[in-house]
Design a protein around this motif. Structure first.
Motif, PDB file in Angstrom:
ATOM      1  N   TRP A 108       0.791  -1.227   0.000  1.00  0.00           N
ATOM      2  CA  TRP A 108       0.000   0.000   0.000  1.00  0.00           C
ATOM      3  C   TRP A 108       0.830   1.288   0.000  1.00  0.00           C
ATOM      4  N   PRO A 109       1.853   1.444   0.868  1.00  0.00           N
ATOM      5  CA  PRO A 109       2.620   2.707   0.834  1.00  0.00           C
ATOM      6  C   PRO A 109       3.250   2.962  -0.537  1.00  0.00           C
ATOM      7  N   VAL A 110       3.747   1.887  -1.183  1.00  0.00           N
ATOM      8  CA  VAL A 110       4.336   2.058  -2.512  1.00  0.00           C
ATOM      9  C   VAL A 110       3.245   2.383  -3.537  1.00  0.00           C
ATOM     10  N   ASP A 111       2.061   1.757  -3.376  1.00  0.00           N
ATOM     11  CA  ASP A 111       0.928   2.105  -4.252  1.00  0.00           C
ATOM     12  C   ASP A 111       0.651   3.604  -4.194  1.00  0.00           C
ATOM     13  N   LEU A 112       0.647   4.150  -2.970  1.00  0.00           N
ATOM     14  CA  LEU A 112       0.388   5.585  -2.816  1.00  0.00           C
ATOM     15  C   LEU A 112       1.467   6.395  -3.514  1.00  0.00           C
ATOM     16  N   MET A 113       2.715   5.939  -3.407  1.00  0.00           N
ATOM     17  CA  MET A 113       3.813   6.653  -4.069  1.00  0.00           C
ATOM     18  C   MET A 113       3.628   6.632  -5.585  1.00  0.00           C
ATOM     19  N   VAL A 114       3.176   5.486  -6.107  1.00  0.00           N
ATOM     20  CA  VAL A 114       2.955   5.401  -7.559  1.00  0.00           C
ATOM     21  C   VAL A 114       1.870   6.395  -7.980  1.00  0.00           C
ATOM     22  N   VAL A 115       0.763   6.420  -7.223  1.00  0.00           N
ATOM     23  CA  VAL A 115      -0.303   7.364  -7.561  1.00  0.00           C
ATOM     24  C   VAL A 115       0.235   8.799  -7.479  1.00  0.00           C
ATOM     25  N   ALA A 116       1.083   9.059  -6.475  1.00  0.00           N
ATOM     26  CA  ALA A 116       1.629  10.418  -6.318  1.00  0.00           C
ATOM     27  C   ALA A 116       2.502  10.796  -7.523  1.00  0.00           C
TER      28      ALA A 116
END
Lengths: 457, 313
Positions: A129-137
């Motif tokens: 999840w934290p990396v998912d958020l980084m990708v969206v960012a």
């Protein structure tokens, strides 16, 4: 970033840094692929090293190729051609450079967490999840820069590459968040059969809504430029663009033809997979008719050679993909190495070749000096091309052996020794691809930072 | 058509939105969510094992998705949507470098799994699966618990059978070699016990049997058939020592039946999915000739010799 930016020209730093990112991660990601291929031949080679066990290398390879090598390479070209097509400057080089820095941090975090065994276990959606958020960012940062550049444009008409670049980023930002079930941080998944349906809707769109439009955008820019001729048809660009978004988003269920999902969903998946002929041929006819009579110019320009080869691979991978969605064909091709070969024509042969073409197109233009070595770029072209084509042929043979043997009732275990020798050939061809990536990285580094004496004089 | 920024961005997002409604949201609300007849929820330890399965990428080589066209392990049951209702995420897999695991639970006893995770080549000599000894014994035991739950209620039934026979084979083993051999022979149906190996011993047949032995048997029974293969330390009762069979009433038919059907409860799997009839007879005769030193190949009752069989002197 500061010492690097001092060594770079004042403009187009974002584009150059994305190119550097792509060349670096291509070397890393192809090495991981090669190591994984070697473990299939010699499983005890890395005994006791859980962080590089095959099951962890495989998602690292796929995600680093997608988000480390191919996408940044294509974005490097997009950050170059967008301001030029819009007759303006990039909205913010500063934001762009921060985007690249954060992009590399994201890819690194994704690779390291997978290696440490933090995975959500869903193909192409493994990042936690934290990396998912980084990708969206990072997609949001790119989108903001793109949209603001479009807003400040001095050219009224939007060229087809501009449509593709903008649509790719916004659509992928959205499908990535949806496909990774970003509102469920602990698992990143739905439950049961709907999870499979969502996963393959998203998974196929990584190819259909990210790599394909970004690569098409680069081809639409580089081919007419290299040929010094206008694009063949505006109507075909329109048809190709809209039909891509409409048709491609329907095909994901063809991954689930042999799974208990609703039949109507499978029918849509199969019909639209065959219907992919429309966006594919609209794009290819447009590019190939533009290039008609100009193959000499394309052959003379190493960047256009990469890009044009990518369009040919797009033809093969798309026709093959339509065929593989037919249930009778899939009885043989599903669950085996045929599909791995197919993925490599698509991601390396089509999108990867075009990303490399974009890199070699942009570098000399931005730096206003030739590539460090045209010969090395050519060598890389042949290494990657022969490696990738040979690889696909070998894996297709393996797939046919596995698929027909299983269909005739042989167990998976019985077929393992039959395909061993092909795994050896496959890993050898992987050495060619990895060597090509190393040569490319060297060429990019030399061109950027240490131009040869001959070129400088 | 005039392509303004608004048309490109809003148009493409509107199309995506519509298609998500059709391709994702509609099936989400309409698929059958009723559990199937084999469904049960997972225990805490099974769920923990599933996490280890995900973290180490088992899903990239093992599917959990049996199709109508499958013949291999698990093909007794075609997958149904009701089997997956608690899977979060679902682990259908996309490749079979190893076998499908939908119905793996109870196919083997626990000790076979431990040996296999420690070194897959000790139980399956041609396997290209990595060793998972780096996980540590405790995690391997948790992972085994998950593997034994695959197939849910069907797996529970198979596990109950494994446990029932495990007790019996351990008792027989601990009663000593004579009793153990009697026990093993007694559970082969009578018809099978009386059949000699119908194929004559020939150098070619022994060579083929040797190859099958190396590819399938050597990990447990060892290179000289004394049951001291690399899997031996993990398995109880330990792999059978073939030399004990001499002059104890073994027949080609007994060897064939045990290889074909396996000995449930012990780590001896069935090989009827992996090996066709001739291969089983030949590996049986290889064991009889080299390790037991007593073969009944081609003895009476012989029937009519097959066309290719060599003439006896």
């Amino acid at each position: 970033m500061v010492p690097f930016s001092n060594m770079l020209p004042e403009k187009n730093q974002t584009s150059l840094l994305f190119i550097l990112t792509s060349a670096f991660w291509m070397a890393v990601a192809t090495f991981i692929g090669l190591l994984a291929a070697t473990e299939l031949i010699a499983p005890d080679l890395t005994r006791g090293m859980g962080w590089i066990v095959f099951g962890r290398l495989r998602p690292m390879h796929v995600n680093l190729v997608l988000f480390g090598f191919v996408t940044p390479g294509l974005l490097g070209a997009a950050f170059y051609y967008l301001p030029r097509l819009l007759k303006t400057e990039l909205f913010s080089e500063r934001l762009g450079m921060w985007t690249v820095a954060f992009w590399n941090l994201t890819v690194l975090a994704g690779g390291l967490t997978l290696s440490a065994g933090h995975s959500q276990g869903r193909e192409y959606a493994e990042f936690i999840w934290p990396v998912d958020l980084m990708v969206v960012a990072i997609f949001s940062m790119v989108l903001y820069n793109f949209v603001m550049t479009v807003k400040h444009r001095r050219e009224k008409t939007l060229y087809v590459s501009v449509w593709y670049a903008n649509a790719a980023i916004i659509l992928t930002g959205l499908t990535f968040a949806l496909g990774n079930v970003i509102w469920r941080p602990t698992s990143g998944a739905l439950t049961g059969i709907p999870d499979a349906i969502l996963l393959w809707f998203y998974g196929h769109n990584i190819f259909g809504l990210l790599l394909t439009p970004l690569a098409a955008g680069v081809a639409y820019y580089v081919i007419p430029r290299a040929c010094r001729t206008p694009l063949y048809s505006h109507t075909l660009s329109l048809l190709g663009f809209w039909s891509l978004i409409i048709v491609y988003t329907h095909v994901g269920t063809h991954h689930l033809l042999q799974v208990p999902v609703p039949t109507w969903l499978k029918v849509i998946g199969v019909v639209d997979s065959v219907g992919m002929v429309i966006p594919v041929m609209a794009f290819l006819i447009n590019i190939w008719y533009t290039a008609r009579g100009h193959l000499g110019e394309i052959h003379a320009d190493v960047s256009a050679k990469f890009v044009f080869t990518g369009t040919i691979m797009y033809f093969f991978v798309s026709i093959q993909g339509s065929m593989m969605a037919l249930p009778d064909v899939q009885r043989i091709t599903h669950f085996n190495n045929w599909v791995v070969g197919h993925a490599h024509i698509g991601v390396l042969g089509f999108a990867g070749m075009i990303a490399l073409g974009g890199i070699y197109y942009v570098l000399p233009k931005v730096l206003d000096r030739p590539l460090h070595s045209r010969f090395l770029a050519d060598l890389q072209y042949w290494l990657v091309l022969i490696g990738m084509v040979g690889f696909t042929i070998v894996l297709t043979i393996v797939g046919l052996i596995q698929g027909t043997a299983w269909l005739n009732g042989e167990t998976v275990y019985r077929v393992l020794p039959e395909v061993h020798v092909y795994y050896v050939v496959r890993a050898s061809l992987g050495v060619m691809i990895f060597t090509g990536a190393l040569i490319g990285l060297y060429n990019v580094l030399r061109t950027l930072f240490f131009p040869s004496g001959e070129a400088a004089s | 058509m005039k392509m303004t920024p608004r048309v490109v961005l809003i148009g493409s997002v509107a199309i995506l939105f519509t298609i998500v409604l059709i391709m994702v949201v509609t099936p989400y609300f309409t698929v059958d969510r009723n559990p199937s007849e084999i469904f049960r929820s997972r225990s805490e330890i099974e769920a923990a094992g599933r996490k280890i399965y995900i973290a180490n990428g088992c899903v990239y080589c093992h599917s959990q998705s049996i199709r109508t066209i499958d013949w291999g392990y698990g093909a007794e049951r075609i997958a149904q949507s009701g089997d997956y209702v608690a899977d979060h995420p679902i682990l259908l897999g996309s490749q079979r470098t190893g076998p499908d695991l939908s119905q793996e639970g109870g196919e083997h006893p626990d000790d076979w799994h431990i040996a296999h995770f420690m070194n897959p080549r000790s139980t399956r000599p041609l396997s290209i699966m990595p060793r998972f000894d780096y996980l540590g014994v405790k995690n391997i035991e948790i992972l085994t618990t998950y593997a034994q739950s695959l197939g849910l209620k069907d797996a529970d039934d198979r596990m109950a059978r494994q446990r029932e026979w495990k007790e019996k084979v351990i008792n027989a083993y601990e009663a000593g070699p004579v009793k153990n051999v009697e026990f093993l022979h007694a559970h082969v149906p009578e018809g099978w016990r009386n059949i000699p190996n119908p194929y004559p011993t020939s150098p070619a047949g022994l060579a083929r049997g040797h190859k099958i032995y190396q590819d399938f048997c050597i990990g447990c029974h060892g290179p000289v058939g004394d049951g001291m293969g690399p899997a031996q330390p993990y398995i109880y009762p330990p792999p059978f020592n073939f030399t004990l069979l001499k002059n104890r009433g073994v027949s080609g038919g007994i060897l064939y039946y045990q290889i074909m059907n396996g000995i449930t409860g012990s780590a001896m799997p069935y090989f009827k999915k992996d090996l066709e009839s001739e291969k089983i007879w030949e590996v049986g005769n290889y064991v009889a000739v080299y390790f037991i030193n007593q073969s009944d190949a081609n003895e009476a009752p012989r029937g009519i010799d097959a066309a290719y069989e060599p003439l006896l002197p």
